[in-house]
Design a protein around this motif. Sequence first.
Motif, PDB file in Angstrom:
ATOM      1  N   LEU A  14      26.983   2.337 -26.552  1.00 26.28           N
ATOM      2  CA  LEU A  14      28.034   2.319 -27.567  1.00 26.28           C
ATOM      3  C   LEU A  14      27.447   2.129 -28.962  1.00 26.28           C
ATOM      4  O   LEU A  14      27.869   2.785 -29.916  1.00 26.28           O
ATOM      5  N   GLU A  15      26.457   1.268 -29.071  1.00 25.72           N
ATOM      6  CA  GLU A  15      25.807   1.053 -30.365  1.00 25.72           C
ATOM      7  C   GLU A  15      25.094   2.310 -30.842  1.00 25.72           C
ATOM      8  O   GLU A  15      25.129   2.642 -32.028  1.00 25.72           O
ATOM      9  N   ASP A  16      24.457   3.040 -29.919  1.00 25.39           N
ATOM     10  CA  ASP A  16      23.799   4.292 -30.288  1.00 25.39           C
ATOM     11  C   ASP A  16      24.818   5.289 -30.850  1.00 25.39           C
ATOM     12  O   ASP A  16      24.549   5.974 -31.839  1.00 25.39           O
ATOM     13  N   PHE A  17      25.976   5.364 -30.229  1.00 31.27           N
ATOM     14  CA  PHE A  17      27.013   6.277 -30.721  1.00 31.27           C
ATOM     15  C   PHE A  17      27.579   5.806 -32.060  1.00 31.27           C
ATOM     16  O   PHE A  17      27.877   6.622 -32.927  1.00 31.27           O
ATOM     17  N   ARG A  18      27.719   4.492 -32.217  1.00 34.51           N
ATOM     18  CA  ARG A  18      28.190   3.969 -33.517  1.00 34.51           C
ATOM     19  C   ARG A  18      27.207   4.340 -34.626  1.00 34.51           C
ATOM     20  O   ARG A  18      27.607   4.758 -35.714  1.00 34.51           O
ATOM     21  N   ARG A  19      25.920   4.181 -34.347  1.00 35.16           N
ATOM     22  CA  ARG A  19      24.893   4.493 -35.335  1.00 35.16           C
ATOM     23  C   ARG A  19      24.908   5.995 -35.660  1.00 35.16           C
ATOM     24  O   ARG A  19      24.853   6.386 -36.828  1.00 35.16           O
ATOM     25  N   ALA A  20      25.003   6.821 -34.633  1.00 34.88           N
ATOM     26  CA  ALA A  20      25.028   8.270 -34.850  1.00 34.88           C
ATOM     27  C   ALA A  20      26.255   8.666 -35.663  1.00 34.88           C
ATOM     28  O   ALA A  20      26.176   9.525 -36.550  1.00 34.88           O
ATOM     29  N   ALA A  21      27.387   8.027 -35.383  1.00 35.90           N
ATOM     30  CA  ALA A  21      28.614   8.320 -36.131  1.00 35.90           C
ATOM     31  C   ALA A  21      28.443   7.932 -37.593  1.00 35.90           C
ATOM     32  O   ALA A  21      28.791   8.704 -38.496  1.00 35.90           O
ATOM     33  N   LYS A  22      27.886   6.760 -37.821  1.00 33.81           N
ATOM     34  CA  LYS A  22      27.689   6.290 -39.194  1.00 33.81           C
ATOM     35  C   LYS A  22      26.717   7.213 -39.934  1.00 33.81           C
ATOM     36  O   LYS A  22      26.970   7.611 -41.072  1.00 33.81           O
ATOM     37  N   ASP A  23      25.617   7.572 -39.272  1.00 35.60           N
ATOM     38  CA  ASP A  23      24.637   8.470 -39.894  1.00 35.60           C
ATOM     39  C   ASP A  23      25.239   9.836 -40.202  1.00 35.60           C
ATOM     40  O   ASP A  23      24.860  10.482 -41.176  1.00 35.60           O
ATOM     41  N   GLY A  24      26.174  10.268 -39.368  1.00 32.90           N
ATOM     42  CA  GLY A  24      26.816  11.560 -39.566  1.00 32.90           C
ATOM     43  C   GLY A  24      28.034  11.496 -40.476  1.00 32.90           C
ATOM     44  O   GLY A  24      28.672  12.519 -40.735  1.00 32.90           O
ATOM     45  N   GLY A  25      28.376  10.298 -40.934  1.00 36.02           N
ATOM     46  CA  GLY A  25      29.515  10.145 -41.834  1.00 36.02           C
ATOM     47  C   GLY A  25      30.858  10.419 -41.170  1.00 36.02           C
ATOM     48  O   GLY A  25      31.765  10.961 -41.789  1.00 36.02           O
ATOM     49  N   ARG A  26      30.967  10.046 -39.914  1.00 38.05           N
ATOM     50  CA  ARG A  26      32.249  10.243 -39.240  1.00 38.05           C
ATOM     51  C   ARG A  26      32.559   9.054 -38.350  1.00 38.05           C
ATOM     52  O   ARG A  26      31.747   8.144 -38.186  1.00 38.05           O
ATOM     53  N   SER A  27      33.725   9.099 -37.747  1.00 37.73           N
ATOM     54  CA  SER A  27      34.182   7.969 -36.932  1.00 37.73           C
ATOM     55  C   SER A  27      33.511   7.982 -35.563  1.00 37.73           C
ATOM     56  O   SER A  27      33.003   9.009 -35.102  1.00 37.73           O
ATOM     57  N   LEU A  28      33.538   6.831 -34.927  1.00 35.81           N
ATOM     58  CA  LEU A  28      33.027   6.721 -33.565  1.00 35.81           C
ATOM     59  C   LEU A  28      33.810   7.652 -32.645  1.00 35.81           C
ATOM     60  O   LEU A  28      33.230   8.340 -31.801  1.00 35.81           O
ATOM     61  N   GLU A  29      35.115   7.720 -32.843  1.00 38.45           N
ATOM     62  CA  GLU A  29      35.947   8.598 -32.023  1.00 38.45           C
ATOM     63  C   GLU A  29      35.516  10.063 -32.167  1.00 38.45           C
ATOM     64  O   GLU A  29      35.390  10.786 -31.181  1.00 38.45           O
ATOM     65  N   ALA A  30      35.282  10.499 -33.390  1.00 38.31           N
ATOM     66  CA  ALA A  30      34.847  11.882 -33.625  1.00 38.31           C
ATOM     67  C   ALA A  30      33.482  12.134 -32.985  1.00 38.31           C
ATOM     68  O   ALA A  30      33.238  13.206 -32.418  1.00 38.31           O
ATOM     69  N   GLU A  31      32.598  11.164 -33.076  1.00 39.96           N
ATOM     70  CA  GLU A  31      31.264  11.292 -32.476  1.00 39.96           C
ATOM     71  C   GLU A  31      31.358  11.432 -30.964  1.00 39.96           C
ATOM     72  O   GLU A  31      30.713  12.297 -30.356  1.00 39.96           O
ATOM     73  N   LEU A  32      32.182  10.600 -30.344  1.00 36.57           N
ATOM     74  CA  LEU A  32      32.353  10.652 -28.896  1.00 36.57           C
ATOM     75  C   LEU A  32      33.047  11.946 -28.459  1.00 36.57           C
ATOM     76  O   LEU A  32      32.686  12.547 -27.447  1.00 36.57           O
ATOM     77  N   ARG A  33      34.026  12.395 -29.237  1.00 41.49           N
ATOM     78  CA  ARG A  33      34.721  13.644 -28.918  1.00 41.49           C
ATOM     79  C   ARG A  33      33.734  14.811 -28.941  1.00 41.49           C
ATOM     80  O   ARG A  33      33.720  15.657 -28.046  1.00 41.49           O
ATOM     81  N   ASP A  34      32.869  14.817 -29.953  1.00 47.49           N
ATOM     82  CA  ASP A  34      31.862  15.875 -30.058  1.00 47.49           C
ATOM     83  C   ASP A  34      30.875  15.811 -28.895  1.00 47.49           C
ATOM     84  O   ASP A  34      30.507  16.846 -28.329  1.00 47.49           O
ATOM     85  N   ALA A  35      30.453  14.613 -28.515  1.00 42.49           N
ATOM     86  CA  ALA A  35      29.515  14.452 -27.396  1.00 42.49           C
ATOM     87  C   ALA A  35      30.128  14.958 -26.096  1.00 42.49           C
ATOM     88  O   ALA A  35      29.467  15.640 -25.301  1.00 42.49           O
ATOM     89  N   LEU A  36      31.407  14.670 -25.886  1.00 47.01           N
ATOM     90  CA  LEU A  36      32.084  15.155 -24.689  1.00 47.01           C
ATOM     91  C   LEU A  36      32.197  16.678 -24.698  1.00 47.01           C
ATOM     92  O   LEU A  36      32.004  17.341 -23.679  1.00 47.01           O
ATOM     93  N   GLN A  37      32.512  17.226 -25.853  1.00 45.23           N
ATOM     94  CA  GLN A  37      32.639  18.684 -25.964  1.00 45.23           C
ATOM     95  C   GLN A  37      31.308  19.367 -25.667  1.00 45.23           C
ATOM     96  O   GLN A  37      31.256  20.371 -24.965  1.00 45.23           O
ATOM     97  N   ARG A  38      30.211  18.808 -26.207  1.00 47.91           N
ATOM     98  CA  ARG A  38      28.891  19.404 -25.994  1.00 47.91           C
ATOM     99  C   ARG A  38      28.429  19.305 -24.548  1.00 47.91           C
ATOM    100  O   ARG A  38      27.648  20.126 -24.085  1.00 47.91           O
ATOM    101  N   SER A  39      28.899  18.295 -23.821  1.00 45.46           N
ATOM    102  CA  SER A  39      28.461  18.123 -22.433  1.00 45.46           C
ATOM    103  C   SER A  39      29.527  18.573 -21.442  1.00 45.46           C
ATOM    104  O   SER A  39      29.501  18.188 -20.276  1.00 45.46           O
TER     105      SER A  39
END
Length: 87
Positions: A14-39
Amino acid sequence: MGQVLIRNLDDGLLEDFRRAAKDGGRSLEAELRDALQRSRPVPKRMSKEELVALSRRMRALTPPGAGEVDSTEIIREARDRGYGASE
């Protein structure tokens, strides 16, 4: 749109996804949604019956006589007119 609640996630994950979301300038929810879509799982393969039905539907859309066209003359005409020649 559906929703899902996932319990017992690893804190480090969860922390890795939070960091990736912050680095990408988007929300944790958006980051997780994108990860699910890609996989996203590969769709299941069609059965023989499904393939035959699809083939019949496609054949029904083909105009009569369309499969009888000999492209040889069309290709020769295009060649003789210079179509496709590199300049």
